[in-house]
Design an enzyme around this catalytic site. Structure first.
Site, PDB file in Angstrom:
ATOM      1  N   CYS A 291     -16.117   2.340 -28.297  1.00 22.14           N
ATOM      2  CA  CYS A 291     -17.351   3.098 -28.495  1.00 22.14           C
ATOM      3  C   CYS A 291     -18.047   3.310 -27.155  1.00 22.14           C
ATOM      4  O   CYS A 291     -19.177   2.849 -26.947  1.00 22.14           O
ATOM      5  CB  CYS A 291     -18.267   2.344 -29.449  1.00 22.14           C
TER       6      CYS A 291
ATOM      7  N   GLY B 161       3.280  -3.690  -3.914  1.00 22.37           N
ATOM      8  CA  GLY B 161       3.081  -4.053  -5.314  1.00 22.37           C
ATOM      9  C   GLY B 161       3.241  -2.842  -6.208  1.00 22.37           C
ATOM     10  O   GLY B 161       4.251  -2.656  -6.884  1.00 22.37           O
ATOM     11  N   ARG B 162       2.224  -1.959  -6.172  1.00 19.66           N
ATOM     12  CA  ARG B 162       2.178  -0.819  -7.085  1.00 19.66           C
ATOM     13  C   ARG B 162       3.461   0.014  -7.057  1.00 19.66           C
ATOM     14  O   ARG B 162       4.020   0.339  -8.107  1.00 19.66           O
ATOM     15  CB  ARG B 162       0.979   0.072  -6.723  1.00 19.66           C
TER      16      ARG B 162
ATOM     17  N   GLY C 146       0.780  -1.234   0.000  1.00 20.48           N
ATOM     18  CA  GLY C 146       0.000   0.000   0.000  1.00 20.48           C
ATOM     19  C   GLY C 146       0.810   1.282   0.000  1.00 20.48           C
ATOM     20  O   GLY C 146       0.263   2.350   0.289  1.00 20.48           O
TER      21      GLY C 146
ATOM     22  N   TYR D 186      -0.970  -2.688 -12.159  1.00 23.14           N
ATOM     23  CA  TYR D 186      -2.436  -2.659 -12.298  1.00 23.14           C
ATOM     24  C   TYR D 186      -2.816  -1.985 -13.617  1.00 23.14           C
ATOM     25  O   TYR D 186      -3.665  -1.093 -13.643  1.00 23.14           O
ATOM     26  CB  TYR D 186      -3.074  -1.934 -11.109  1.00 23.14           C
TER      27      TYR D 186
HETATM   28  C1  LIG Z   1      -2.866  -5.931  -3.308  1.00 24.82           C
HETATM   29  C2  LIG Z   1      -2.195  -6.362  -2.088  1.00 24.82           C
HETATM   30  C3  LIG Z   1      -0.903  -5.911  -1.776  1.00 24.82           C
HETATM   31  C4  LIG Z   1      -0.182  -4.877  -2.597  1.00 24.82           C
HETATM   32  O1  LIG Z   1      -0.785  -3.639  -2.503  1.00 24.82           O
HETATM   33  P1  LIG Z   1      -0.144  -2.354  -3.264  1.00 24.82           P
HETATM   34  O2  LIG Z   1      -1.104  -1.255  -3.005  1.00 24.82           O
HETATM   35  O3  LIG Z   1      -0.040  -2.719  -4.697  1.00 24.82           O
HETATM   36  O4  LIG Z   1       1.201  -2.120  -2.653  1.00 24.82           O
HETATM   37  C5  LIG Z   1      -0.295  -6.425  -0.645  1.00 24.82           C
HETATM   38  N1  LIG Z   1      -0.917  -7.337   0.143  1.00 24.82           N
HETATM   39  C6  LIG Z   1      -2.159  -7.787  -0.123  1.00 24.82           C
HETATM   40  C7  LIG Z   1      -2.783  -8.772   0.774  1.00 24.82           C
HETATM   41  C8  LIG Z   1      -2.834  -7.316  -1.239  1.00 24.82           C
HETATM   42  O5  LIG Z   1      -4.084  -7.743  -1.474  1.00 24.82           O
END
Ligand SMILES: *Cc1c(COP(=O)(O)O)cnc(C)c1O
Length: 371
Positions: A320, A251-252, A215, A349
């Site tokens: 469209c 992740g992001r 996150g 994403y």
């Molecule tokens: C999606 C997710 C992440 C990664 O979140 P980001 O916002 O992309 O860093 C980590 N842990 C869990 C359990 C997730 O579902």
């Protein structure tokens, strides 16, 4: 904003639209995170599970977080012997048969089903403290709802674990929200630890593991301002007590910057006082601006004999539907038919959440920039 390597790739007139991943830039970014963060770092594969990306990240992460049986098999294919943490709500029985270094258990019922397998498994229980997180300013996505267990519900795990000695309780997992900057993320980590430490002690866990989730904030309005991994790493290290393992799973913020969606302007026209540029491809390839409701940042590479100057332009795709918008009423110094448009911050994403078959346009091509 365009790197020289991407510029020379575009100069070779590649087939468009295309996703281009700068693996060299990704490796440098991952090395920065590795150097800054002295606790365990897993990459959340769902942000972008593209195999060359996973392989590029592998030397810089301690493992991968996977959220389905499909992701689990895919990551092991791409990176054999990777350490895996297997989370996600609603795991099926056959998914629970798959081996992972850690299983993140999402409900007492899931724990009971795992116990019924009578197989040695290392588990973390996922706690949901999301009510507190949802109130925090700046949260992009609060993971309240069906993720993990409320503090009340998680108490039911003790009896199940007591009757299933083949399950080894290793600690607590929490992923409460995404889009947090350093101070908020640290405050959230403290909250998780304040709850999880007494719980782990009561459960009798020695050397507990605390997975604090992902996150980390990504600001699409300023592509060069990245999450402050250095401050975060310094402060998170101070939270760890001897004997504990702390872990994060971003992740992001790991992969977003390495990806580009590159395409060309097919048409340009005014409509009821507004300018529209119609681009080859669309949000069926790059869904991010629709899901996040933002303007995807972009750079124009001029290629047109007769550009239009100093306008505000809305960049749309070939679908469209009026929702097929990459960016709305953005001022540009010039844009013309045949120009190349490179959308940055398309590495997470993006392609993997898109609905490519809508309208049956050809898929994008994929390219990897390496030194
Ligand atoms: C999606 C997710 C992440 C990664 O979140 P980001 O916002 O992309 O860093 C980590 N842990 C869990 C359990 C997730 O579902």
């Amino acid at each position: 904003m365009l790197t020289d390597r991407l510029r020379s790739w575009i100069a070779d007139a590649p087939p468009l639209p295309a996703f281009v991943y700068d693996l060299d830039a990704l490796a440098a970014h991952a090395r920065r995170i590795r150097d800054a963060v002295p606790i365990e770092v897993y990459y959340a594969a769902k942000a972008n599970p593209d195999a060359p990306i996973l392989r590029t990240l592998a030397p810089f992460v301690d493992g991968f977080e996977v959220a389905s049986g499909g992701e689990l098999r895919h990551v092991l294919d791409a990176v054999p012997f990777a350490r895996l943490a297997f989370g996600g709500p609603g795991k099926t029985d056959s998914e629970l048969d798959l081996r992972a270094d850690r299983v993140h258990v999402e409900s007492p019922r899931e724990l009971a089903r795992l116990a019924a397998k009578r197989r040695e498994t290392d588990v973390l229980v996922r706690v949901n403290l999301a009510a507190a997180a949802a109130d925090r300013a700046g949260v992009a996505l609060a993971m309240s709802g069906p993720f993990g267990m409320d503090p009340d519900l998680i108490e039911e795990c003790h009896d199940i674990l007591a009757s299933a000695p083949w399950l080894r309780l290793r600690g607590v997992h929490a992923h409460l929200s995404s889009g947090l900057d350093v101070p908020d993320l640290l405050a959230q980590s403290r909250e998780i630890l304040d709850w999880a430490r007494p719980w782990a002690e009561k459960a009798g866990i020695e050397n507990p593991e605390f997975n604090l989730g992902g996150g980390m904030a990504v600001d699409y309005s300023s592509p060069t301002r990245t999450f402050d991994w250095e401050t975060y790493g310094r402060e998170i290290a101070r939270l760890a007590l001897p004997g504990e393992t702390l872990r994060i799973e971003p992740g992001r913020a790991v992969t977003v910057y390495c990806g580009w969606y590159v395409t060309e302007v097919l048409d340009l026209k005014p409509s009821h006082g507004r300018w529209y540029a119609i681009l080859k491809g669309g949000t069926m390839h790059l869904r991010t601006p629709v899901t996040k409701q933002h303007d995807q940042p972009f750079t124009i590479v001029p290629n047109s004999a007769r550009p239009v100057r100093d306008i505000e332009v809305t960049l749309v795709g070939q679908l469209c539907t009026p929702k097929d918008v990459f960016a709305r009423e953005v001022p540009v110094t010039e844009i013309g038919i045949g120009d190349i448009v490179a959308f940055s911050m398309s590495g997470a994403y993006a392609w993997n959440i898109s609905h490519q078959n809508f309208l049956m346009h050809p898929p994008p091509t994929f390219h990897y920039l390496t030194p």
